[in-house]
Design a protein around this motif. Structure first.
Motif, PDB file in Angstrom:
ATOM      1  N   ILE A 142     -58.230 -13.581  17.857  1.00 61.16           N
ATOM      2  CA  ILE A 142     -58.797 -13.532  19.215  1.00 61.16           C
ATOM      3  C   ILE A 142     -58.360 -12.231  19.890  1.00 61.16           C
ATOM      4  O   ILE A 142     -57.177 -11.882  19.863  1.00 61.16           O
ATOM      5  N   PRO A 143     -59.272 -11.497  20.505  1.00 64.58           N
ATOM      6  CA  PRO A 143     -58.909 -10.218  21.131  1.00 64.58           C
ATOM      7  C   PRO A 143     -58.091 -10.407  22.415  1.00 64.58           C
ATOM      8  O   PRO A 143     -58.231 -11.413  23.118  1.00 64.58           O
ATOM      9  N   GLU A 144     -57.259  -9.457  22.705  1.00 64.48           N
ATOM     10  CA  GLU A 144     -56.477  -9.435  23.936  1.00 64.48           C
ATOM     11  C   GLU A 144     -57.419  -9.409  25.138  1.00 64.48           C
ATOM     12  O   GLU A 144     -58.461  -8.765  25.108  1.00 64.48           O
ATOM     13  N   GLY A 145     -57.055 -10.151  26.178  1.00 63.91           N
ATOM     14  CA  GLY A 145     -57.879 -10.233  27.383  1.00 63.91           C
ATOM     15  C   GLY A 145     -58.449 -11.622  27.602  1.00 63.91           C
ATOM     16  O   GLY A 145     -58.644 -12.046  28.747  1.00 63.91           O
ATOM     17  N   VAL A 146     -58.699 -12.362  26.517  1.00 64.11           N
ATOM     18  CA  VAL A 146     -59.141 -13.752  26.633  1.00 64.11           C
ATOM     19  C   VAL A 146     -58.010 -14.577  27.245  1.00 64.11           C
ATOM     20  O   VAL A 146     -56.850 -14.444  26.850  1.00 64.11           O
ATOM     21  N   GLN A 147     -58.352 -15.445  28.213  1.00 64.26           N
ATOM     22  CA  GLN A 147     -57.319 -16.216  28.920  1.00 64.26           C
ATOM     23  C   GLN A 147     -57.371 -17.711  28.603  1.00 64.26           C
ATOM     24  O   GLN A 147     -56.326 -18.377  28.617  1.00 64.26           O
ATOM     25  N   ILE A 148     -58.544 -18.248  28.355  1.00 61.28           N
ATOM     26  CA  ILE A 148     -58.703 -19.686  28.118  1.00 61.28           C
ATOM     27  C   ILE A 148     -59.561 -19.887  26.870  1.00 61.28           C
ATOM     28  O   ILE A 148     -60.594 -19.231  26.692  1.00 61.28           O
ATOM     29  N   SER A 184     -56.708 -19.612   9.265  1.00 66.03           N
ATOM     30  CA  SER A 184     -55.700 -18.856  10.013  1.00 66.03           C
ATOM     31  C   SER A 184     -56.257 -18.441  11.367  1.00 66.03           C
ATOM     32  O   SER A 184     -57.415 -18.037  11.473  1.00 66.03           O
ATOM     33  N   ILE A 185     -55.421 -18.556  12.400  1.00 72.14           N
ATOM     34  CA  ILE A 185     -55.821 -18.164  13.753  1.00 72.14           C
ATOM     35  C   ILE A 185     -54.678 -17.425  14.435  1.00 72.14           C
ATOM     36  O   ILE A 185     -53.526 -17.845  14.358  1.00 72.14           O
ATOM     37  N   THR A 186     -55.007 -16.289  15.060  1.00 73.19           N
ATOM     38  CA  THR A 186     -54.031 -15.520  15.843  1.00 73.19           C
ATOM     39  C   THR A 186     -54.524 -15.446  17.274  1.00 73.19           C
ATOM     40  O   THR A 186     -55.662 -15.019  17.530  1.00 73.19           O
ATOM     41  N   ILE A 187     -53.682 -15.885  18.214  1.00 70.47           N
ATOM     42  CA  ILE A 187     -54.048 -15.941  19.626  1.00 70.47           C
ATOM     43  C   ILE A 187     -53.196 -14.932  20.399  1.00 70.47           C
ATOM     44  O   ILE A 187     -51.964 -14.906  20.243  1.00 70.47           O
ATOM     45  N   PRO A 188     -53.806 -14.100  21.244  1.00 69.84           N
ATOM     46  CA  PRO A 188     -53.065 -13.037  21.937  1.00 69.84           C
ATOM     47  C   PRO A 188     -52.231 -13.551  23.111  1.00 69.84           C
ATOM     48  O   PRO A 188     -52.383 -14.695  23.549  1.00 69.84           O
ATOM     49  N   ASP A 189     -51.381 -12.695  23.629  1.00 66.33           N
ATOM     50  CA  ASP A 189     -50.504 -13.046  24.744  1.00 66.33           C
ATOM     51  C   ASP A 189     -51.272 -13.334  26.031  1.00 66.33           C
ATOM     52  O   ASP A 189     -50.753 -14.001  26.931  1.00 66.33           O
ATOM     53  N   SER A 190     -52.505 -12.862  26.129  1.00 69.74           N
ATOM     54  CA  SER A 190     -53.290 -13.058  27.358  1.00 69.74           C
ATOM     55  C   SER A 190     -53.748 -14.498  27.542  1.00 69.74           C
ATOM     56  O   SER A 190     -54.044 -14.931  28.661  1.00 69.74           O
ATOM     57  N   VAL A 250     -51.021 -20.854  12.341  1.00 72.24           N
ATOM     58  CA  VAL A 250     -51.341 -20.665  13.754  1.00 72.24           C
ATOM     59  C   VAL A 250     -50.288 -19.754  14.364  1.00 72.24           C
ATOM     60  O   VAL A 250     -49.096 -20.060  14.355  1.00 72.24           O
ATOM     61  N   ILE A 251     -50.727 -18.622  14.899  1.00 73.17           N
ATOM     62  CA  ILE A 251     -49.833 -17.709  15.609  1.00 73.17           C
ATOM     63  C   ILE A 251     -50.252 -17.717  17.068  1.00 73.17           C
ATOM     64  O   ILE A 251     -51.338 -17.248  17.423  1.00 73.17           O
ATOM     65  N   LEU A 252     -49.408 -18.290  17.910  1.00 74.49           N
ATOM     66  CA  LEU A 252     -49.726 -18.451  19.332  1.00 74.49           C
ATOM     67  C   LEU A 252     -49.088 -17.338  20.138  1.00 74.49           C
ATOM     68  O   LEU A 252     -47.922 -16.982  19.932  1.00 74.49           O
ATOM     69  N   GLY A 253     -49.848 -16.800  21.090  1.00 75.81           N
ATOM     70  CA  GLY A 253     -49.356 -15.717  21.938  1.00 75.81           C
ATOM     71  C   GLY A 253     -48.289 -16.174  22.912  1.00 75.81           C
ATOM     72  O   GLY A 253     -48.211 -17.349  23.282  1.00 75.81           O
ATOM     73  N   ASN A 254     -47.485 -15.227  23.369  1.00 75.04           N
ATOM     74  CA  ASN A 254     -46.339 -15.543  24.235  1.00 75.04           C
ATOM     75  C   ASN A 254     -46.727 -15.945  25.645  1.00 75.04           C
ATOM     76  O   ASN A 254     -45.879 -16.401  26.411  1.00 75.04           O
ATOM     77  N   GLY A 255     -48.006 -15.787  26.019  1.00 75.30           N
ATOM     78  CA  GLY A 255     -48.437 -16.143  27.364  1.00 75.30           C
ATOM     79  C   GLY A 255     -48.880 -17.595  27.509  1.00 75.30           C
ATOM     80  O   GLY A 255     -49.130 -18.067  28.630  1.00 75.30           O
ATOM     81  N   LEU A 256     -48.941 -18.323  26.404  1.00 78.10           N
ATOM     82  CA  LEU A 256     -49.463 -19.695  26.443  1.00 78.10           C
ATOM     83  C   LEU A 256     -48.573 -20.613  27.285  1.00 78.10           C
ATOM     84  O   LEU A 256     -47.363 -20.664  27.102  1.00 78.10           O
ATOM     85  N   VAL A 257     -49.214 -21.360  28.208  1.00 76.96           N
ATOM     86  CA  VAL A 257     -48.507 -22.278  29.099  1.00 76.96           C
ATOM     87  C   VAL A 257     -48.797 -23.736  28.743  1.00 76.96           C
ATOM     88  O   VAL A 257     -47.927 -24.597  28.879  1.00 76.96           O
ATOM     89  N   GLU A 258     -50.004 -24.016  28.271  1.00 79.08           N
ATOM     90  CA  GLU A 258     -50.358 -25.399  27.962  1.00 79.08           C
ATOM     91  C   GLU A 258     -51.179 -25.510  26.685  1.00 79.08           C
ATOM     92  O   GLU A 258     -52.185 -24.820  26.527  1.00 79.08           O
TER      93      GLU A 258
END
Length: 244
Positions: free
Chosen positions: A6-12, A25-31, A48-56
């Motif tokens: 997933i590209p950086e900038g996506v929020q939800i 395989s899925i990589t999710i950005p910090d955004s 699954v690689i989850l970005g550091n910005g994930l809250v929920e």
């Protein structure tokens, strides 16, 4: 489709990859701060690689991801939603950081191999002991890993057993609750099919509905004298119960 970055900038991310059965395989950005229903039914998902910005990690996020063995939630994750990992029957461990404070009902339903929760020691809300999750204040038994085996001695000082705390823990045979426990919540030990013995706490006041539903091998129960209420279906399906 086997891999996504997933590209950086996506929020939800909401329900975007539902039933992508070949996704591995899925990589999710910090955004990205929120995901829900996003990978429901991705039965081949292994990494699954989850970005550091994930809250929920919201409702049904990884439901029926049957190839997922381990998950590490980023430090900022506060909430694990309802059925977020239900049906992940290969999942063995879950690691969470210092922000996690809410785990919704049925989050780990049908996770029969999940044997260990690891919560950061810096978490002010929750902690793990012997793979079991507790809440610090009020001192509460929150969640037992479904694959926990044998005897469970709940920590001294616990005052409440939370909803679904031991739901579907089919390998537990004995539970010892400290005398400080005053409430056993709904579905607390629902489906503990091999539970033979439970030591009830002296200060127990309330046994909620379906607390011991279908504990088929439970043979006897001693109800403490301070119990004021036993709610509907608390011991329904306890077909081996011979003495109360």
């Amino acid at each position: 489709l086997t891999q996504i970055h997933i590209p950086e900038g996506v929020q939800i991310i909401f329900g975007a990859f539902h039933w992508c059965a070949n996704l591995r395989s899925i990589t999710i950005p910090d955004s990205v701060t929120y995901i829900a229903g996003s990978f429901d039914g991705c039965t081949s998902l292994e990494e699954v690689i989850l970005g550091n910005g994930l809250v929920e990690a919201g409702n049904f996020t990884f439901r029926d991801c049957k190839s997922l063995k381990n998950i590490v939630l980023p430090e900022k994750v506060q909430v694990i939603g309802d059925s977020a990992f239900s049906g992940c029957d290969a999942l063995e461990t879950l690691t969470a950081g210092s922000a996690l404070k809410t785990i919704h009902q049925d989050a780990f339903h049908d996770c029969g191999k999940l044997y260990h929760f690891d919560i950061s020691k810096d978490n002010p809300y929750l902690f793990s002991e012997d793979g079991v999750i507790y809440q610090r204040d009020p001192f509460t038994l929150v969640r037992i890993p479904p694959a926990y085996k044998g005897k469970l001695k709940v920590l001294d000082g616990v005052t409440k057993v939370e909803w679904y705390a031991g739901f579907g823990c089919e390998s537990i045979t004995e539970i010892v609750l400290p005398d400080t426990v005053t409430e056993i919540s709904h579905h607390a030990f629902d489906g503990c099919k091999n539970l033979v013995s439970i030591q009830m706490p002296a200060e127990l006041v309330l046994i909620n509905g379906q607390a011991f539903y279908e504990c088929e091998k439970l043979q006897s129960i001693v109800i403490p004298g301070k119990v004021e209420r036993i709610e509907s279906l608390a011991f329904s399906g306890c077909t081996g119960l011979k003495k109360i």
